[in-house]
Design an enzyme around this catalytic site. Structure first.
Site, short mmCIF file in Angstrom:
data_model
loop_
_atom_site.label_atom_id
_atom_site.label_comp_id
_atom_site.label_asym_id
_atom_site.label_seq_id
_atom_site.Cartn_x
_atom_site.Cartn_y
_atom_site.Cartn_z
NE ARG A 101 28.47 34.43 45.30
CZ ARG A 101 27.58 35.29 44.84
NH1 ARG A 101 26.30 35.04 44.93
NH2 ARG A 101 27.97 36.42 44.29
CB SER A 165 37.21 40.79 45.74
OG SER A 165 36.01 40.43 45.11
CG ASP A 219 34.82 43.18 45.99
OD1 ASP A 219 35.68 44.00 45.63
OD2 ASP A 219 34.78 42.70 47.15
MG MG Z 1 31.69 39.75 48.32
#
Ligand code: MG
Ligand code: ADP
Length: 481
Positions: A101, A165, A219
């Site tokens: 995103r 992440s 994250d």
């Molecule tokens: Mg996530």
């Protein structure tokens, strides 16, 4: 009445004479129970998991053992949680989960609900996830470009927080070498290289817009920061989604390989790697080894492979295959579907284990997977799912118990009250995972009162908050007062 009992009696005699169904079922039952018993951990075993996790957290923090530790204990250069004075407009990227995103995050004041976000999800095709690093970063920059066009923001140079992440060896808030890919990623020529440099170079190659990359964010850290923005007691971040990981605020003096002894720093534990030094082989099953062997990174992330959304369905599938081979399920027929990696997603565990779901519905879920099951099969599949998710939640809880007790000991306290910020679909949507996790923490860390709060979009909001905190820190360092 008498005649009725007599009839049942003669029926059972009849059965026993011919096929002895009760006896056969009992032996089948035992085989199934024996298989699932490997997933039932005793309180002592859970204590051991906690103790081992504690030891690995310590090993990861010590100068000598840090470079080879299974729990990597990576510094994040995040020195504090938000204090509510953060504000501004930020760009954020979220890479490493189910979706990639790009976001704009506006933090208006330090008050609740003052964060506005606009985001767009982009696909990362498999061939890019597992292609070259250059292709991956070019794709990311192309998505940023599209997003800036979409928002009409091509000409504003916003500070950017990059939620990435994966384990990164950070030497600053905006410097981090990728240690290794995990989960579904395997792009070449990235491991060992600075993630921020790779992004900057891709922006240069495109030569279309400029960005001010301020922070690289795990994250877990984003999640902790997002929850800490609302609850100052939040000093731990937990992810139970595609992967499994935790970060927490550690004392600087305990982080031996980072300069300075004052204050605290958030440490990204990368606890998914727990077990890589063979220290939990006693609780791993042949099914875990099967899943590991068929993964992109055999031998790595052993704890993650027992606890996270990317793998639980696979463990279930391996057990189902084995039970079927032994003639205990699906009439002994192993279908092509059952042999297909990934068909059994972790979301099916949630559906199948839901208390409201009737067995008939379990059967229809299995049927949608091309598995023709009897009522008995459905019961067994539900038990298999339960055994796998229960163990996942318990060992996650044992790990968390080690973390909270370590924090308590760090501070020399008899009792600790602390909050964990959590993100991840497994935690949020599975019908029992979160309850079992919390119960286990309560049992294994009785001197800690641990609250769990759900983060709402830690990867997006958290990246912006860290970017804001990092910029403030930067300003403070430039203009000491
Ligand atoms: Mg996530
Ligand atoms: P990420 O960690 O990737 O940012 P999520 O938190 O959405 O993203 O986690 C995605 C993982 O959760 C996937 O592995 C998926 O299989 C699993 N998952 C999706 N839906 C459910 C569900 N209803 N119950 C349990 N796990 C789920």
């Amino acid at each position: 009445m008498g005649r009725f009992t007599e009839r049942i009696h003669s029926m059972s005699v009849h059965f026993q004479k011919n096929v002895k169904p009760t006896e056969r079922l009992a032996s089948q039952r035992k085989e199934i129970d024996d298989t699932l018993a490997a997933f039932a951990l005793s309180p002592t075993q859970l204590q051991e998991v906690k103790a081992k996790m504690h030891m690995e957290l310590e090993r990861g923090l010590k100068k000598d053992s840090h470079p080879t530790a299974s729990v990597k204990m990576l510094p994040t250069y995040v020195y504090r949680t938000p204090d509510g004075t953060e504000r501004g407009k930020y760009l954020a990227l979220d890479l490493g989960g189910t979706n990639f995103r790009v976001l704009v995050v506006k933090i208006r004041t330090g008050m609740r609900n003052s964060v506005r976000m606009y985001n767009k999800i982009y696909a990362i095709p498999l061939e890019i996830m597992q292609g070259t690093g250059e292709e991956l970063f070019d794709h990311i920059v192309q998505c940023i470009s599209d997003f800036l066009d979409y928002m009409g923001m091509k000409n504003t140079r916003l500070p950017l927080g990059f939620t990435f992440s994966f384990p990164c060896n950070q030497t600053g808030i905006d410097k981090g070498d990728l240690v290794c890919w995990t989960k579904g990623f395997k792009a070449t020529e990235c491991e060992g290289y600075d993630v921020v440099d790779m992004l900057r170079e891709a922006i240069k190659r495109r030569n279309e817009f400029d960005l001010d990359i301020v922070a690289i964010v795990n994250d877990t850290v984003g999640t902790m920061m997002t929850c800490a923005y609302e609850d100052p007691k939040c000093q731990i971040g937990l992810i139970a989604g595609t992967g499994s990981n935790v970060c927490y605020m550690e004392e600087m003096k305990n982080i031996e390989f980072v300069e300075g002894d004052e204050g605290q720093m958030c440490v990204n534990t990368e606890w998914g790697g727990f077990g890589e030094n063979d220290n939990i082989e006693d609780i791993r099953t042949r099914y875990d080894r099967e899943v590991d062997g068929g993964s992109l990174n055999p031998g790595k992330q052993r704890f993650e492979k027992m606890t996270s959304g990317m793998y639980l369905g696979e463990i279930v599938r391996q057990i189902l295959i084995d039970l079927t081979k032994h003639g205990l399920l699906f009439r002994g027929r192993i279908t092509e579907r059952l042999k297909t990696k990934g068909i059994f997603e972790t979301k099916f565990l949630s559906q199948i284990e839901s208390d409201r779901l009737a067995l008939l519905q379990v059967r229809s879920i299995l049927q949608s997977l091309g598995l023709d099951s009897t009522c008995d099969d459905s019961i067994i599949v539900k038990e298999v799912c339960g055994a796998v998710s229960h163990r996942a939640a318990q060992i996650c809880g044992a790990g968390m118990a080690a973390v909270v007790d370590k924090i308590r000991e760090n501070r020399g306290l008899d009792n600790l009250e602390i909050t964990v910020g959590v993100d991840g679909t497994l935690y949020k949507l599975h019908p029992h995972f979160s309850t079992i996790l919390k119960d286990t923490v309560r049992e294994l860390a009785p001197n800690c009162k641990v609250d769990f709060i759900l983060s709402e979009d830690g990867s997006g909001k958290g990246a912006a908050l860290i970017t804001a905190v990092a910029q403030q820190h930067h300003i403070e360092k430039q203009e000491p007062h």
